[in-house]
Design an enzyme around this catalytic site. Structure first.
Site, PDB file in Angstrom:
ATOM      1  N   LYS A  62       1.066  -0.992   0.154  1.00 28.07           N
ATOM      2  CA  LYS A  62       0.124  -0.126  -0.562  1.00 28.07           C
ATOM      3  C   LYS A  62       0.941   1.566  -0.298  1.00 28.07           C
ATOM      4  O   LYS A  62       0.724   2.302  -0.068  1.00 28.07           O
ATOM      5  CB  LYS A  62      -0.803   0.065   0.962  1.00 28.07           C
ATOM      6  CG  LYS A  62      -2.529   0.835   1.279  1.00 28.07           C
ATOM      7  CD  LYS A  62      -3.439   0.506   0.025  1.00 28.07           C
ATOM      8  CE  LYS A  62      -4.193   1.089  -0.049  1.00 28.07           C
ATOM      9  NZ  LYS A  62      -5.051   1.393  -1.724  1.00 28.07           N
ATOM     10  N   THR A  79       6.268  -7.725  -6.747  1.00 32.34           N
ATOM     11  CA  THR A  79       6.176  -8.041  -5.092  1.00 32.34           C
ATOM     12  C   THR A  79       6.545  -6.739  -4.395  1.00 32.34           C
ATOM     13  O   THR A  79       6.920  -5.355  -4.271  1.00 32.34           O
ATOM     14  CB  THR A  79       7.389  -8.145  -5.111  1.00 32.34           C
ATOM     15  OG1 THR A  79       7.859  -9.321  -4.033  1.00 32.34           O
ATOM     16  CG2 THR A  79       8.740  -7.468  -5.296  1.00 32.34           C
ATOM     17  N   HIS A  80       6.102  -7.032  -2.952  1.00 25.80           N
ATOM     18  CA  HIS A  80       6.400  -6.692  -2.099  1.00 25.80           C
ATOM     19  C   HIS A  80       7.344  -7.117  -0.759  1.00 25.80           C
ATOM     20  O   HIS A  80       7.434  -6.716   0.190  1.00 25.80           O
ATOM     21  CB  HIS A  80       5.180  -6.571  -1.113  1.00 25.80           C
ATOM     22  CG  HIS A  80       3.767  -6.002  -1.347  1.00 25.80           C
ATOM     23  ND1 HIS A  80       3.735  -4.912  -2.361  1.00 25.80           N
ATOM     24  CD2 HIS A  80       2.570  -5.906  -1.644  1.00 25.80           C
ATOM     25  CE1 HIS A  80       3.159  -4.072  -2.847  1.00 25.80           C
ATOM     26  NE2 HIS A  80       1.981  -5.278  -2.672  1.00 25.80           N
ATOM     27  N   ARG A 102       6.667   5.240  -0.890  1.00 29.93           N
ATOM     28  CA  ARG A 102       5.276   6.810  -0.396  1.00 29.93           C
ATOM     29  C   ARG A 102       6.573   6.944   1.005  1.00 29.93           C
ATOM     30  O   ARG A 102       6.824   6.231   1.666  1.00 29.93           O
ATOM     31  CB  ARG A 102       4.391   5.891  -0.510  1.00 29.93           C
ATOM     32  CG  ARG A 102       3.649   6.817  -0.327  1.00 29.93           C
ATOM     33  CD  ARG A 102       1.856   6.783  -0.180  1.00 29.93           C
ATOM     34  NE  ARG A 102       1.178   7.359  -0.737  1.00 29.93           N
ATOM     35  CZ  ARG A 102      -0.807   7.111  -0.128  1.00 29.93           C
ATOM     36  NH1 ARG A 102      -0.744   5.475  -0.216  1.00 29.93           N
ATOM     37  NH2 ARG A 102      -1.241   8.130  -0.117  1.00 29.93           N
ATOM     38  N   SER A 110      -2.375   4.391   5.007  1.00 29.28           N
ATOM     39  CA  SER A 110      -3.497   4.027   3.576  1.00 29.28           C
ATOM     40  C   SER A 110      -3.480   2.282   3.888  1.00 29.28           C
ATOM     41  O   SER A 110      -4.565   1.693   3.705  1.00 29.28           O
ATOM     42  CB  SER A 110      -2.390   4.038   2.435  1.00 29.28           C
ATOM     43  OG  SER A 110      -3.431   2.906   1.285  1.00 29.28           O
ATOM     44  N   TYR A 165       6.272   8.402  -4.713  1.00 28.87           N
ATOM     45  CA  TYR A 165       4.674   8.258  -4.841  1.00 28.87           C
ATOM     46  C   TYR A 165       4.868   9.688  -4.907  1.00 28.87           C
ATOM     47  O   TYR A 165       3.858  10.349  -5.683  1.00 28.87           O
ATOM     48  CB  TYR A 165       4.259   7.299  -3.634  1.00 28.87           C
ATOM     49  CG  TYR A 165       2.510   8.241  -4.089  1.00 28.87           C
ATOM     50  CD1 TYR A 165       1.901   7.067  -4.767  1.00 28.87           C
ATOM     51  CD2 TYR A 165       1.802   8.707  -2.896  1.00 28.87           C
ATOM     52  CE1 TYR A 165       0.653   7.467  -4.943  1.00 28.87           C
ATOM     53  CE2 TYR A 165       0.818   9.017  -3.272  1.00 28.87           C
ATOM     54  CZ  TYR A 165      -0.275   8.032  -4.134  1.00 28.87           C
ATOM     55  OH  TYR A 165      -2.087   8.010  -3.637  1.00 28.87           O
ATOM     56  N   PHE A 201      -5.273   9.279 -10.246  1.00 27.73           N
ATOM     57  CA  PHE A 201      -6.088   8.236  -8.953  1.00 27.73           C
ATOM     58  C   PHE A 201      -7.436   8.259  -9.684  1.00 27.73           C
ATOM     59  O   PHE A 201      -7.957   7.789  -9.339  1.00 27.73           O
ATOM     60  CB  PHE A 201      -5.459   8.816  -8.164  1.00 27.73           C
ATOM     61  CG  PHE A 201      -6.295   8.436  -6.944  1.00 27.73           C
ATOM     62  CD1 PHE A 201      -5.302   7.086  -6.090  1.00 27.73           C
ATOM     63  CD2 PHE A 201      -7.577   8.926  -6.428  1.00 27.73           C
ATOM     64  CE1 PHE A 201      -6.359   6.974  -5.563  1.00 27.73           C
ATOM     65  CE2 PHE A 201      -8.328   8.195  -5.271  1.00 27.73           C
ATOM     66  CZ  PHE A 201      -7.381   6.952  -4.632  1.00 27.73           C
ATOM     67  N   VAL A 203      -9.258   9.235 -12.041  1.00 33.13           N
ATOM     68  CA  VAL A 203      -9.960   7.990 -13.119  1.00 33.13           C
ATOM     69  C   VAL A 203      -9.611   6.430 -12.847  1.00 33.13           C
ATOM     70  O   VAL A 203     -10.396   5.260 -13.248  1.00 33.13           O
ATOM     71  CB  VAL A 203      -8.282   7.799 -14.547  1.00 33.13           C
ATOM     72  CG1 VAL A 203      -9.004   7.152 -15.618  1.00 33.13           C
ATOM     73  CG2 VAL A 203      -8.772   9.596 -15.155  1.00 33.13           C
ATOM     74  N   ARG A 229      -9.154   4.912  -1.972  1.00 37.25           N
ATOM     75  CA  ARG A 229      -9.078   5.282  -1.161  1.00 37.25           C
ATOM     76  C   ARG A 229      -9.142   6.880  -1.321  1.00 37.25           C
ATOM     77  O   ARG A 229     -10.225   7.819  -1.485  1.00 37.25           O
ATOM     78  CB  ARG A 229      -8.703   5.157   0.316  1.00 37.25           C
ATOM     79  CG  ARG A 229     -10.051   5.986   1.776  1.00 37.25           C
ATOM     80  CD  ARG A 229      -9.388   5.779   3.152  1.00 37.25           C
ATOM     81  NE  ARG A 229      -7.732   5.615   3.347  1.00 37.25           N
ATOM     82  CZ  ARG A 229      -7.411   6.691   3.642  1.00 37.25           C
ATOM     83  NH1 ARG A 229      -8.440   8.025   3.820  1.00 37.25           N
ATOM     84  NH2 ARG A 229      -6.287   7.243   3.329  1.00 37.25           N
ATOM     85  N   GLY A 231      -5.636   8.087  -2.134  1.00 40.02           N
ATOM     86  CA  GLY A 231      -4.567   8.970  -3.101  1.00 40.02           C
ATOM     87  C   GLY A 231      -3.896  10.259  -2.773  1.00 40.02           C
ATOM     88  O   GLY A 231      -3.051  10.813  -3.469  1.00 40.02           O
TER      89      GLY A 231
END
Length: 267
Positions: A62, A79-80, A102, A110, A165, A201, A203, A229, A231
């Site tokens: 996230k 991947t995270h 971010r 988030s 981000y 975001f 869109v 939610r 962004g």
């Protein structure tokens, strides 16, 4: 998911498998909290065979292993995983990797709401509970600090494009051009303009291919919180108490000491 095709979660057969599941429990790999499903298949994940033309998109959360293996080249995977847990074949094949980071405060907010609405995620508890677990690095995928710093250090040794981000929100055209240069691709202006439009975001929030509204409510309950939610940059101000902000800033200063990595908490 540890290594998955970018579209794997849109596969409805996979959703049928998960629809009867309850909130996941956590295990650990090298001290990093991961889902028990990931831990149970770790040997297979670690042995994943990357190809030279694979593109890996990495981020802290996230921010389908078998399906990934079956994909034709060139493959785009996501991947995270923390950098030290990435299967060694990605380094051996000198794959290109795009990492998106971010700021810690917005990421926390988030991630909390994502835990609330994604009913397969570990139970988040209250905001106060989740705040403490996040600061301590006791959440799925581990410490945000270790994650962003680990990938930051790795970029000096490998083909990694490290993006922020906040920069993407500020000037998407500039950041998309960075990606194109990194991938050694050229696009016509009209195609670039379409990409910039479709990745805004608002869109994406209305796009079922991106907003996860096609998922069963047993998995993602958008009545609790939408997957996409806000962004926004700086939404943490609507959640942090004064005391929490002071505690976070003190902890942040200590954990980020000694790194050249910097983030903007607002635009």
């Amino acid at each position: 998911m540890c290594l998955s095709p970018v579209s794997a979660l849109e596969n409805m057969e996979e959703l049928k498998v998960h629809s009867d599941m309850t909130r996941t429990e956590l295990g650990e790999v090298e001290g990093i909290p991961l889902t028990t499903m990931t831990c149970d298949t770790w040997d297979k994940i670690w042995a994943f065979q990357a190809k030279p033309d694979d593109l890996l998109i990495a981020s802290y959360a996230k921010s389908g292993l078998d399906k990934a293996e079956e994909m034709p080249s060139p493959r785009t995977l996501k991947t995270h995983l923390s950098v030290q847990l990435v299967p060694p074949s990605f380094w051996e094949q000198n794959c290109k990797i795009i990492y998106v980071a971010r700021n810690a405060k917005d990421c926390l907010v988030s991630y909390y709401h994502f835990h609330r609405m994604n009913l397969l995620m570990p139970e988040p508890g209250t905001w106060d509970d989740f705040f403490e677990k996040y600061v301590a690095g006791k959440v799925l995928w581990g410490s945000w600090y270790d994650h962003v710093k680990g990938w930051w250090e790795a970029k000096d040794k490998h083909r990694i494009l490290y993006l922020f981000y906040e920069d993407i929100k500020e000037n998407p055209r500039r950041e998309i051009l960075k990606v194109l240069q990194f991938l050694e691709k050229d696009l016509e202006k009209k195609v670039l303009d379409k990409i910039i439009h479709c990745t805004q975001f608002e869109v994406m929030k209305d796009n079922p291919m991106a907003n996860y509204t096609s998922f069963p409510t047993e998995i993602m309950d958008h009545s609790i919180s939408p997957f996409m939610r806000k962004g926004a940059v700086g939404d943490w101000k609507n959640h942090f108490t004064v005391a929490q902000n002071e505690k976070f800033d003190s902890d942040y200063k200590q954990k980020m000491a000694g790194t050249s990595l910097t983030f903007r908490m607002e635009l």
